[in-house]
Design a protein around this motif. Structure first.
Motif, mmCIF file in Angstrom:
data_model
loop_
_atom_site.group_PDB
_atom_site.id
_atom_site.type_symbol
_atom_site.label_atom_id
_atom_site.label_comp_id
_atom_site.label_asym_id
_atom_site.label_seq_id
_atom_site.Cartn_x
_atom_site.Cartn_y
_atom_site.Cartn_z
ATOM 1 N N LEU A 182 39.413 23.473 -13.886
ATOM 2 C CA LEU A 182 39.125 23.095 -12.589
ATOM 3 C C LEU A 182 38.540 21.779 -12.289
ATOM 4 N N ARG A 183 38.854 21.189 -11.236
ATOM 5 C CA ARG A 183 38.527 20.076 -10.969
ATOM 6 C C ARG A 183 37.139 20.107 -9.931
ATOM 7 N N ALA A 184 36.003 19.305 -10.268
ATOM 8 C CA ALA A 184 34.844 19.222 -9.468
ATOM 9 C C ALA A 184 35.253 19.078 -8.074
ATOM 10 N N ALA A 237 34.775 27.017 -5.862
ATOM 11 C CA ALA A 237 33.440 27.493 -5.183
ATOM 12 C C ALA A 237 32.793 28.438 -6.459
ATOM 13 N N GLY A 238 31.166 28.299 -6.392
ATOM 14 C CA GLY A 238 30.699 29.298 -7.165
ATOM 15 C C GLY A 238 30.455 28.451 -8.578
ATOM 16 N N ARG A 239 29.758 29.140 -9.478
ATOM 17 C CA ARG A 239 29.382 28.839 -10.837
ATOM 18 C C ARG A 239 30.282 29.257 -11.865
ATOM 19 N N HIS A 240 30.700 28.492 -12.810
ATOM 20 C CA HIS A 240 31.534 28.708 -13.702
ATOM 21 C C HIS A 240 31.086 28.326 -15.139
ATOM 22 N N SER A 241 31.540 29.263 -16.234
ATOM 23 C CA SER A 241 31.278 28.843 -17.555
ATOM 24 C C SER A 241 32.222 27.823 -18.044
ATOM 25 N N GLY A 242 31.776 26.643 -18.799
ATOM 26 C CA GLY A 242 32.340 25.325 -19.229
ATOM 27 C C GLY A 242 32.454 24.338 -18.315
ATOM 28 N N SER A 243 31.373 24.510 -17.085
ATOM 29 C CA SER A 243 31.265 23.260 -16.249
ATOM 30 C C SER A 243 30.596 22.102 -17.233
ATOM 31 N N VAL A 244 30.874 20.847 -17.014
ATOM 32 C CA VAL A 244 30.623 19.813 -17.914
ATOM 33 C C VAL A 244 29.574 18.981 -16.884
ATOM 34 N N GLY A 281 30.964 18.378 -13.252
ATOM 35 C CA GLY A 281 31.246 19.566 -12.453
ATOM 36 C C GLY A 281 32.635 19.963 -12.828
ATOM 37 N N ASP A 282 33.602 19.375 -13.414
ATOM 38 C CA ASP A 282 34.690 19.823 -13.890
ATOM 39 C C ASP A 282 34.393 20.881 -14.923
ATOM 40 N N VAL A 283 35.499 21.896 -14.999
ATOM 41 C CA VAL A 283 35.396 23.202 -15.650
ATOM 42 C C VAL A 283 36.448 23.033 -16.807
ATOM 43 N N ILE A 284 35.972 22.754 -18.062
ATOM 44 C CA ILE A 284 36.945 22.995 -19.217
ATOM 45 C C ILE A 284 37.464 24.237 -19.957
ATOM 46 N N ASP A 285 38.568 24.198 -20.459
ATOM 47 C CA ASP A 285 38.850 25.455 -21.291
ATOM 48 C C ASP A 285 39.684 25.194 -22.389
ATOM 49 N N ILE A 286 39.926 26.139 -23.142
ATOM 50 C CA ILE A 286 40.697 26.064 -24.675
ATOM 51 C C ILE A 286 41.824 26.924 -24.415
ATOM 52 N N ALA A 287 43.017 26.505 -24.569
ATOM 53 C CA ALA A 287 44.040 27.001 -24.811
ATOM 54 C C ALA A 287 44.423 27.344 -26.294
#
Length: 122
Positions: free
Chosen positions: A54-56, A60-67, A36-42
């Motif tokens: 973002l941590r699980a 709220a809501g659905r996010h792209s990049g959720s593992v 449920g954590d959301v990753i990103d690339i900087a």
């Protein structure tokens, strides 16, 4: 004599053109990823960094990049993000798939980042 195994370093993350991103158990442990954590690339100059956006349970809501954990139960995680995968593939000059190792961890503003070594061919 000639060495048979030219490169012994294993990949930590795999980017597919379809948007699928596979993350090794080593990186999962280093980033303390949970389902449920959301990753990103900087991106900073030519450097790319993987981090937890973002941590699980803290959004709220659905996010792209959720593992989520893969079915094998080996500690590997997977996510689908066409945006992230396409950006890294374009940056590396690849079309279909890129397997790359990750480097050292750095901490900036209480966030942990891991360097993606995308120019290394494995």
């Amino acid at each position: 004599m000639k060495s048979i195994s030219i490169n012994t370093r294993r990949h930590d993350i795999t980017f597919h053109a379809s948007g699928k991103i596979d993350i090794s158990a080593r990186i999962v442990r280093r980033l303390n990823l949970a389902p449920g954590d959301v990753i990103d690339i900087a991106a900073e100059g030519r450097e790319l960094y993987l981090y937890v956006r973002l941590r699980a349970g803290k959004y709220a809501g659905r996010h792209s990049g959720s593992v989520w954990a893969t079915a094998q139960g080996k500690g590997t995680f997977r996510t689908c993000s066409k945006t992230l995968a396409a950006y890294v593939l374009q940056k590396a000059g690849k079309m279909r798939k890129l397997r790359c190792p990750c480097g050292d961890e750095i901490t900036l503003q209480n966030k942990q980042y891991i360097t993606i070594i995308y120019q290394c061919q494995l």
